[in-house]
Design a protein around this motif. Structure first.
Motif, PDB file in Angstrom:
ATOM      1  N   LYS A  32       7.630  -3.642   4.959  1.00  0.00           N
ATOM      2  CA  LYS A  32       6.405  -3.023   5.464  1.00  0.00           C
ATOM      3  C   LYS A  32       5.621  -2.511   4.268  1.00  0.00           C
ATOM      4  O   LYS A  32       6.146  -1.747   3.457  1.00  0.00           O
ATOM      5  CB  LYS A  32       6.725  -1.900   6.431  1.00  0.00           C
ATOM      6  CG  LYS A  32       5.496  -1.375   7.101  1.00  0.00           C
ATOM      7  CD  LYS A  32       5.841  -0.646   8.371  1.00  0.00           C
ATOM      8  CE  LYS A  32       4.575  -0.166   9.004  1.00  0.00           C
ATOM      9  NZ  LYS A  32       4.352  -0.695  10.293  1.00  0.00           N
ATOM     10  N   VAL A  33       4.375  -2.936   4.175  1.00  0.00           N
ATOM     11  CA  VAL A  33       3.548  -2.636   3.016  1.00  0.00           C
ATOM     12  C   VAL A  33       2.667  -1.430   3.309  1.00  0.00           C
ATOM     13  O   VAL A  33       2.010  -1.367   4.345  1.00  0.00           O
ATOM     14  CB  VAL A  33       2.682  -3.860   2.644  1.00  0.00           C
ATOM     15  CG1 VAL A  33       1.835  -3.575   1.435  1.00  0.00           C
ATOM     16  CG2 VAL A  33       3.562  -5.082   2.405  1.00  0.00           C
ATOM     17  N   ALA A  34       2.644  -0.473   2.389  1.00  0.00           N
ATOM     18  CA  ALA A  34       1.812   0.727   2.526  1.00  0.00           C
ATOM     19  C   ALA A  34       0.461   0.512   1.842  1.00  0.00           C
ATOM     20  O   ALA A  34       0.314  -0.355   0.975  1.00  0.00           O
ATOM     21  CB  ALA A  34       2.525   1.921   1.913  1.00  0.00           C
ATOM     22  N   VAL A  35      -0.510   1.331   2.210  1.00  0.00           N
ATOM     23  CA  VAL A  35      -1.839   1.273   1.596  1.00  0.00           C
ATOM     24  C   VAL A  35      -1.781   2.043   0.273  1.00  0.00           C
ATOM     25  O   VAL A  35      -1.308   3.177   0.227  1.00  0.00           O
ATOM     26  CB  VAL A  35      -2.900   1.891   2.535  1.00  0.00           C
ATOM     27  CG1 VAL A  35      -4.269   1.881   1.873  1.00  0.00           C
ATOM     28  CG2 VAL A  35      -2.941   1.139   3.862  1.00  0.00           C
ATOM     29  N   ASN A  36      -2.263   1.408  -0.802  1.00  0.00           N
ATOM     30  CA  ASN A  36      -2.268   2.081  -2.105  1.00  0.00           C
ATOM     31  C   ASN A  36      -3.568   2.856  -2.308  1.00  0.00           C
ATOM     32  O   ASN A  36      -4.441   2.875  -1.445  1.00  0.00           O
ATOM     33  CB  ASN A  36      -1.991   1.083  -3.240  1.00  0.00           C
ATOM     34  CG  ASN A  36      -3.088   0.053  -3.396  1.00  0.00           C
ATOM     35  OD1 ASN A  36      -4.201   0.202  -2.909  1.00  0.00           O
ATOM     36  ND2 ASN A  36      -2.777  -1.033  -4.094  1.00  0.00           N
ATOM     37  N   SER A  37      -3.728   3.471  -3.469  1.00  0.00           N
ATOM     38  CA  SER A  37      -4.894   4.316  -3.741  1.00  0.00           C
ATOM     39  C   SER A  37      -6.211   3.540  -3.762  1.00  0.00           C
ATOM     40  O   SER A  37      -7.271   4.116  -3.549  1.00  0.00           O
ATOM     41  CB  SER A  37      -4.708   5.053  -5.068  1.00  0.00           C
ATOM     42  OG  SER A  37      -4.557   4.124  -6.117  1.00  0.00           O
ATOM     43  N   SER A  38      -6.157   2.238  -4.008  1.00  0.00           N
ATOM     44  CA  SER A  38      -7.385   1.436  -4.011  1.00  0.00           C
ATOM     45  C   SER A  38      -7.756   0.929  -2.618  1.00  0.00           C
ATOM     46  O   SER A  38      -8.729   0.201  -2.469  1.00  0.00           O
ATOM     47  CB  SER A  38      -7.246   0.260  -4.981  1.00  0.00           C
ATOM     48  OG  SER A  38      -6.218  -0.613  -4.554  1.00  0.00           O
ATOM     49  N   TYR A  40      -5.894  -1.062  -0.672  1.00  0.00           N
ATOM     50  CA  TYR A  40      -5.245  -2.330  -0.339  1.00  0.00           C
ATOM     51  C   TYR A  40      -3.805  -2.096   0.107  1.00  0.00           C
ATOM     52  O   TYR A  40      -3.133  -1.190  -0.379  1.00  0.00           O
ATOM     53  CB  TYR A  40      -5.215  -3.265  -1.552  1.00  0.00           C
ATOM     54  CG  TYR A  40      -6.490  -4.008  -1.780  1.00  0.00           C
ATOM     55  CD1 TYR A  40      -6.701  -5.263  -1.222  1.00  0.00           C
ATOM     56  CD2 TYR A  40      -7.495  -3.461  -2.572  1.00  0.00           C
ATOM     57  CE1 TYR A  40      -7.882  -5.955  -1.442  1.00  0.00           C
ATOM     58  CE2 TYR A  40      -8.678  -4.143  -2.789  1.00  0.00           C
ATOM     59  CZ  TYR A  40      -8.867  -5.387  -2.224  1.00  0.00           C
ATOM     60  OH  TYR A  40     -10.033  -6.072  -2.441  1.00  0.00           O
ATOM     61  N   GLN A  41      -3.355  -2.946   1.003  1.00  0.00           N
ATOM     62  CA  GLN A  41      -1.931  -3.065   1.298  1.00  0.00           C
ATOM     63  C   GLN A  41      -1.433  -4.112   0.311  1.00  0.00           C
ATOM     64  O   GLN A  41      -1.791  -5.273   0.419  1.00  0.00           O
ATOM     65  CB  GLN A  41      -1.717  -3.516   2.739  1.00  0.00           C
ATOM     66  CG  GLN A  41      -2.315  -2.576   3.760  1.00  0.00           C
ATOM     67  CD  GLN A  41      -2.172  -3.120   5.163  1.00  0.00           C
ATOM     68  OE1 GLN A  41      -1.155  -2.914   5.796  1.00  0.00           O
ATOM     69  NE2 GLN A  41      -3.193  -3.819   5.627  1.00  0.00           N
ATOM     70  N   GLU A  42      -0.648  -3.668  -0.668  1.00  0.00           N
ATOM     71  CA  GLU A  42      -0.321  -4.552  -1.788  1.00  0.00           C
ATOM     72  C   GLU A  42       1.186  -4.747  -1.901  1.00  0.00           C
ATOM     73  O   GLU A  42       1.949  -3.795  -1.778  1.00  0.00           O
ATOM     74  CB  GLU A  42      -0.875  -3.952  -3.081  1.00  0.00           C
ATOM     75  CG  GLU A  42      -0.852  -4.878  -4.247  1.00  0.00           C
ATOM     76  CD  GLU A  42      -1.757  -4.406  -5.384  1.00  0.00           C
ATOM     77  OE1 GLU A  42      -1.997  -5.225  -6.280  1.00  0.00           O
ATOM     78  OE2 GLU A  42      -2.222  -3.262  -5.372  1.00  0.00           O
ATOM     79  N   ALA A  43       1.588  -6.011  -2.148  1.00  0.00           N
ATOM     80  CA  ALA A  43       3.006  -6.332  -2.318  1.00  0.00           C
ATOM     81  C   ALA A  43       3.164  -7.396  -3.388  1.00  0.00           C
ATOM     82  O   ALA A  43       2.292  -8.249  -3.573  1.00  0.00           O
ATOM     83  CB  ALA A  43       3.600  -6.834  -1.005  1.00  0.00           C
ATOM     84  N   VAL A  58       2.140  -5.874   7.694  1.00  0.00           N
ATOM     85  CA  VAL A  58       0.941  -5.119   7.314  1.00  0.00           C
ATOM     86  C   VAL A  58       0.218  -4.624   8.569  1.00  0.00           C
ATOM     87  O   VAL A  58       0.521  -5.046   9.682  1.00  0.00           O
ATOM     88  CB  VAL A  58      -0.019  -5.987   6.467  1.00  0.00           C
ATOM     89  CG1 VAL A  58       0.626  -6.414   5.165  1.00  0.00           C
ATOM     90  CG2 VAL A  58      -0.500  -7.200   7.236  1.00  0.00           C
ATOM     91  N   GLU A  59      -0.758  -3.735   8.355  1.00  0.00           N
ATOM     92  CA  GLU A  59      -1.579  -3.230   9.451  1.00  0.00           C
ATOM     93  C   GLU A  59      -2.861  -4.037   9.545  1.00  0.00           C
ATOM     94  O   GLU A  59      -3.409  -4.454   8.527  1.00  0.00           O
ATOM     95  CB  GLU A  59      -1.945  -1.770   9.211  1.00  0.00           C
ATOM     96  CG  GLU A  59      -0.788  -0.814   9.263  1.00  0.00           C
ATOM     97  CD  GLU A  59      -1.232   0.611   9.001  1.00  0.00           C
ATOM     98  OE1 GLU A  59      -2.311   1.011   9.502  1.00  0.00           O
ATOM     99  OE2 GLU A  59      -0.514   1.317   8.290  1.00  0.00           O
ATOM    100  N   LYS A  60      -3.353  -4.207  10.760  1.00  0.00           N
ATOM    101  CA  LYS A  60      -4.595  -4.961  10.938  1.00  0.00           C
ATOM    102  C   LYS A  60      -5.788  -4.120  10.479  1.00  0.00           C
ATOM    103  O   LYS A  60      -5.749  -2.894  10.484  1.00  0.00           O
ATOM    104  CB  LYS A  60      -4.750  -5.400  12.394  1.00  0.00           C
ATOM    105  CG  LYS A  60      -5.484  -4.445  13.262  1.00  0.00           C
ATOM    106  CD  LYS A  60      -5.830  -5.061  14.600  1.00  0.00           C
ATOM    107  CE  LYS A  60      -6.751  -4.079  15.292  1.00  0.00           C
ATOM    108  NZ  LYS A  60      -7.125  -4.437  16.597  1.00  0.00           N
ATOM    109  N   GLY A  61      -6.822  -4.821  10.055  1.00  0.00           N
ATOM    110  CA  GLY A  61      -8.067  -4.175   9.677  1.00  0.00           C
ATOM    111  C   GLY A  61      -8.091  -3.558   8.291  1.00  0.00           C
ATOM    112  O   GLY A  61      -9.095  -2.971   7.903  1.00  0.00           O
ATOM    113  N   LYS A  62      -7.019  -3.665   7.539  1.00  0.00           N
ATOM    114  CA  LYS A  62      -6.970  -3.139   6.178  1.00  0.00           C
ATOM    115  C   LYS A  62      -6.704  -4.302   5.229  1.00  0.00           C
ATOM    116  O   LYS A  62      -5.850  -5.142   5.504  1.00  0.00           O
ATOM    117  CB  LYS A  62      -5.870  -2.091   6.041  1.00  0.00           C
ATOM    118  CG  LYS A  62      -6.127  -0.867   6.904  1.00  0.00           C
ATOM    119  CD  LYS A  62      -5.027   0.138   6.778  1.00  0.00           C
ATOM    120  CE  LYS A  62      -5.355   1.319   7.688  1.00  0.00           C
ATOM    121  NZ  LYS A  62      -4.225   2.220   7.820  1.00  0.00           N
TER     122      LYS A  62
END
Length: 126
Positions: A32-38, A40-43, A58-62
């Motif tokens: 499960k990918v978290a949202v970073n400071s920029s 983005y959901q980044e992996a 990931v979450e939709k819409g991000k």
């Protein structure tokens, strides 16, 4: 049937059962990918004989940024394709390549190499 034939048959059936379980029935652990400071959901995805991780949640819409690092020279892994997003990227060996996506609808979206031998899945949740 001789005892040798029985042993070989049992071992063969066990090997077939293991292969079926490993490739088709085994439960894969997703990341499960978290949202970073920029924002983005980044992996990071390692490309070596397959994709690691090969199941990304990931979450939709991000916006999503998947950074692919290819550490092998096999021709099959030279490209990654996201058919549902109409995106693809060339993956030079030893370089990190970012693929950015915007998942607007929940669902399961596959990604793969150009030959379809390496596969992964992006799961988009509400």
């Amino acid at each position: 049937m001789s005892p040798d034939q029985i042993v070989v048959t049992v071992i063969g059936l066990a090997a077939i059962a293991f292969i079926v379980w490993f490739f088709w029935l085994g439960k894969r652990l997703g990341v499960k990918v978290a949202v970073n400071s920029s924002g983005y959901q980044e992996a990071m995805v390692l490309v070596k004989g397959g994709y690691t991780p090969d199941l990304i949640i990931v979450e939709k819409g991000k916006p999503v940024r998947l950074n692919f690092l290819r550490t092998e020279s096999a021709a099959c892994s030279e490209m990654v394709m996201f058919p549902d997003f109409n995106k693809s990227a060339h993956l030079p060996e030893g370089e990190t390549v970012a693929v950015e996506l915007m998942p607007n609808q929940p669902g399961e979206y596959e990604f793969q190499c150009q030959m379809g031998m390496l596969r992964g899945k992006l799961i988009v949740e509400d």
